[in-house]
Structures are given as C-alpha cells and as structure tokens.
Design a protein around this motif. Structure first.
Motif, mmCIF file in Angstrom:
data_model
loop_
_atom_site.group_PDB
_atom_site.id
_atom_site.type_symbol
_atom_site.label_atom_id
_atom_site.label_comp_id
_atom_site.label_asym_id
_atom_site.label_seq_id
_atom_site.Cartn_x
_atom_site.Cartn_y
_atom_site.Cartn_z
ATOM 1 N N GLN A 143 -0.403 -3.045 -5.110
ATOM 2 C CA GLN A 143 -1.512 -2.811 -6.034
ATOM 3 C C GLN A 143 -2.500 -1.815 -5.421
ATOM 4 O OE1 GLN A 143 -1.927 -4.594 -9.243
ATOM 5 N NE2 GLN A 143 0.254 -4.744 -8.758
ATOM 6 N N ASP A 144 -3.216 -1.128 -6.271
ATOM 7 C CA ASP A 144 -4.208 -0.154 -5.805
ATOM 8 C C ASP A 144 -5.366 -0.848 -5.095
ATOM 9 O OD1 ASP A 144 -2.764 1.934 -6.867
ATOM 10 O OD2 ASP A 144 -3.875 1.950 -8.756
ATOM 11 N N ASP A 145 -5.965 -0.142 -4.162
ATOM 12 C CA ASP A 145 -7.225 -0.553 -3.551
ATOM 13 C C ASP A 145 -8.345 0.304 -4.132
ATOM 14 O OD1 ASP A 145 -6.630 -2.566 -1.473
ATOM 15 O OD2 ASP A 145 -5.440 -0.981 -0.557
ATOM 16 N N PRO A 146 -9.535 -0.267 -4.326
ATOM 17 C CA PRO A 146 -10.665 0.555 -4.765
ATOM 18 C C PRO A 146 -10.954 1.650 -3.734
ATOM 19 C CG PRO A 146 -11.177 -1.793 -4.941
ATOM 20 C CD PRO A 146 -9.889 -1.698 -4.176
ATOM 21 N N VAL A 147 -11.360 2.801 -4.214
ATOM 22 C CA VAL A 147 -11.678 3.914 -3.309
ATOM 23 C C VAL A 147 -13.058 3.684 -2.712
ATOM 24 C CG1 VAL A 147 -11.990 6.404 -3.108
ATOM 25 C CG2 VAL A 147 -10.233 5.487 -4.645
ATOM 26 N N LYS A 148 -13.091 3.371 -1.423
ATOM 27 C CA LYS A 148 -14.352 3.100 -0.733
ATOM 28 C C LYS A 148 -14.777 4.239 0.180
ATOM 29 C CE LYS A 148 -13.678 -1.931 -0.737
ATOM 30 N NZ LYS A 148 -13.570 -3.159 0.107
ATOM 31 N N SER A 197 1.915 8.017 -7.294
ATOM 32 C CA SER A 197 2.416 8.734 -8.466
ATOM 33 C C SER A 197 1.824 8.149 -9.751
ATOM 34 C CB SER A 197 3.944 8.651 -8.533
ATOM 35 O OG SER A 197 4.378 7.299 -8.604
ATOM 36 N N GLY A 198 0.812 7.312 -9.618
ATOM 37 C CA GLY A 198 0.204 6.659 -10.767
ATOM 38 C C GLY A 198 -0.372 5.320 -10.356
ATOM 39 N N LYS A 199 -0.797 4.548 -11.318
ATOM 40 C CA LYS A 199 -1.426 3.269 -11.050
ATOM 41 C C LYS A 199 -0.467 2.307 -10.367
ATOM 42 C CE LYS A 199 -4.082 -0.402 -13.327
ATOM 43 N NZ LYS A 199 -4.629 -0.895 -14.614
ATOM 44 N N ASN A 200 -0.937 1.674 -9.285
ATOM 45 C CA ASN A 200 -0.187 0.632 -8.564
ATOM 46 C C ASN A 200 1.216 1.089 -8.166
ATOM 47 O OD1 ASN A 200 -2.389 -1.160 -8.965
ATOM 48 N ND2 ASN A 200 -1.562 -1.785 -10.952
ATOM 49 N N SER A 201 1.334 2.315 -7.662
ATOM 50 C CA SER A 201 2.647 2.880 -7.343
ATOM 51 C C SER A 201 2.853 3.163 -5.853
ATOM 52 C CB SER A 201 2.859 4.179 -8.134
ATOM 53 O OG SER A 201 1.882 5.156 -7.762
ATOM 54 N N ARG A 202 1.916 2.768 -5.002
ATOM 55 C CA ARG A 202 2.034 3.079 -3.566
ATOM 56 C C ARG A 202 3.187 2.307 -2.928
ATOM 57 N NH1 ARG A 202 -3.753 1.799 -1.183
ATOM 58 N NH2 ARG A 202 -3.335 -0.110 -2.358
ATOM 59 N N THR A 203 3.923 2.985 -2.062
ATOM 60 C CA THR A 203 5.027 2.330 -1.345
ATOM 61 C C THR A 203 4.937 2.612 0.152
ATOM 62 O OG1 THR A 203 6.460 4.231 -1.865
ATOM 63 C CG2 THR A 203 6.620 2.285 -3.299
#
Length: 330
Positions: free
Chosen positions: A233-238, A251-257
């Motif tokens: 899941q995405d983390d807020p940009v802090k 590559s989009g929402k909740n797509s980090r690997t």
C-alpha cells in the motif's frame, strides 16, 4: 334414440379429454419447475463459490501481510499463527489469482505463458518468508530490532561495480539510511528485500542524468517473478524528493514492489505523484552515486529484464553499473 344417446355421450368424452390434458400439463409443468430449480441451484452455488473465492483471496492477503510485518520486525510466530501460515502457503496462497501486474507485465506474461511459473515462484517466496521467523514470540506490541536505530532507522551498505570513471577505479560503495517515520510500509519492504539478499547483482537499468538512477528488478528470472505481485500500500508523502533521497518507483496507486530510485536533484514534482521517499544517501553520493553509468539511459526493456534476467542485460548492455552486494550496517 341412438342420436339422443350420442348427444349425451359426447360431453363425457370431452370431460375425460380435458382431464387427461390437464394431467399432462401439470406433469410437464412439474418437470419444468424442477429443471428451473436445478439451474437456479447451480447458479446460486456458482455465486457462493465466487464469493468464497473472493473472501479466501482477501483473507490470504491479509494473513500474508500480517505475518510479513511481524517477521520483518523480528518477531517469532506462535504455533497457532505459524500453522495458519503453513496452511495458506501449501494449499491456498499458490492458488490465488496473480492480478497485481502492470499492463506491460501482463502482456509479457501472456506471451511467455508463464502463469504457472509465477504462482510457483510466489509460493516459494511465501515459504522463505516463513523461514525468516527467528527471534521473538509474536505479540501485539512492536519490538525494535537491535540494528534499528533510535527513531526507527537502519543503514544499508551498497557495493557497486562498473561505475563511470576516468581512471582504473570502477567500484565503490554508498550508504543509505532508511527511515520508518518517513514511509513505514516502504521501510518494512526494504528490510524484507535486504534480508533476503534481493539486491545482489541487481542492475541500475534506468539512469537519466540530472534526474535519477533506478534499480530493483532481480536478474534472476524466478526471483523477479516471485516479487512482481507482492505490492504494498502507498505511504503518505512526508518528505520531498530531494537530491540523494531514495524512493520507491510506482506505476499507480498501491503498486510499489521492489524498484527504487535515487534522486540526482530535487525532483519536487514527484511529490504530487505519490512518490514517498523512504531513505537518504548519507555516504558516497558524490563519489559513487553520481558515477553510476548513464550510458544506456532508459534503453533496457523492463519486460525483457523480467523474462530473461541478467543474461539479457549482460548481452545487450554490458556496461551497466550494478550492485554487487547489499547488507545492513551494524
């Protein structure tokens, strides 16, 4: 007299015919009704099966995420939880649909018909996650690992080869400090990758001067396949994407690997795209990171790296800089 009797007999015959016809209609109607009930029953069971499959999928994902977080933070699983993990791994997890691929990856997967291999590799990864349970009993309260510093940080040393150079030196090292409070989910994923030695022999396959250097696709095809669907899941940009900051590619929402990049300059526009920095280069930025070879820019094809691994990169792009080894500094 005969005509009179004939007139009286005709209504009786008509009534008998109507009765037989009614019986036939009722008989046929009962069969139609039974057929409709059978078809409705099949449809209902199919709907229930799909619903159960959806619940199974989400439950398995939740169990996997829960166990993975606990493992990464140094907890040992209780017998009860460990049993559930083994159940998911051996029976259910490998059967989950592999749907978290990018369009490019799905196209490549269709070409190579590698769906079964992806599932097998994902199951193997889940088993290796289980083997990481080494230190403490699972508890509700977070316990800090010995090599996680105050405030939730750890340092990773990256050895690099094939650096751009004007002399004979083509190797070096840089150190990244990862911050839990910057991006907790990204922090845990990096820990997971380093502990599994994922970054060893990984190439910097996309290097754009005055922008960034990207890495994080395993040169081992089986390893790369096993991680492609393990999105977080995405983390807020802090924090902003300043020079020397390390961020997960998306590559989009909740797509980090597994893919990361190092900013060569302050790329503030990335903040609005959900790119949340997770660490910063604290040693070797000028001496090593700025010398990562930009010769091929973004020529390497990511789908081919996924399907062919380092053999493709070594043949087509032999001068790519690459990570020789990554470990946590204690």
């Amino acid at each position: 007299l005969m005509r009179s009797q004939g007139r009286r007999g005709r209504p009786a015959i008509q009534y008998a015919g109507c009765f037989v016809a009614a019986v036939l209609v009722l008989w046929l109607g009962s069969w139609v009704y039974m057929g409709i009930r059978v078809m409705a029953g099949h449809a209902q069971r199919a709907v229930i099966a799909r619903a159960q499959g959806t619940v199974l999928h989400h439950a398995a994902v939740k169990v996997t995420e829960h166990v993975t977080k606990s493992v990464l933070r140094g907890h040992k699983l209780s017998t009860h939880v460990k049993g559930h993990l083994l159940d998911w791994t051996s029976d259910d997890l490998a059967q989950l649909p592999h749907t978290s691929l990018s369009p490019l990856e799905m196209e490549e997967q269709d070409k190579t018909k590698g769906f079964g291999k992806v599932q097998a590799a994902q199951q193997d990864l889940s088993k290796r996650l289980h083997n990481l349970t080494t230190t403490r009993e699972l508890e509700g309260q977070h316990q800090t690992r010995k090599d996680v510093g105050a405030g939730g940080t750890f340092d990773v040393v990256f050895g690099v080869s094939h650096l751009k150079t004007d002399d004979a030196t083509s190797t070096g090292r840089f150190v990244v400090r990862f911050h839990h409070d910057w991006a907790p989910r990204g922090f845990d994923r990096v820990r997971q990758l380093v502990d599994s030695k994922f970054f060893n022999n990984v190439r910097f396959f996309r290097v754009l001067p005055n922008f960034m250097a990207q890495f994080g696709i395993s040169g081992d095809v089986k390893e790369a396949s096993s991680w492609r669907g393990m999105t977080i899941q995405d983390d807020p940009v802090k924090e902003s994407n300043r020079r020397a900051y390390v961020t997960f590619a998306t590559s989009g929402k909740n797509s980090r690997t597994t893919q990361l990049f190092i900013n060569f300059k302050h790329n503030q526009f990335l903040d609005g795209q959900g790119c949340s920095p997770v660490g910063e280069v604290i040693e070797g930025m000028n001496e090593v990171v700025d010398r990562i070879n930009p010769e091929y820019k973004e020529m390497p094809n990511q789908a081919k790296i996924q399907s062919e691994g380092n053999s493709y990169l070594e043949m087509k792009f032999p001068h790519l800089s690459y990570i020789t080894e990554a470990h946590i500094r204690t």
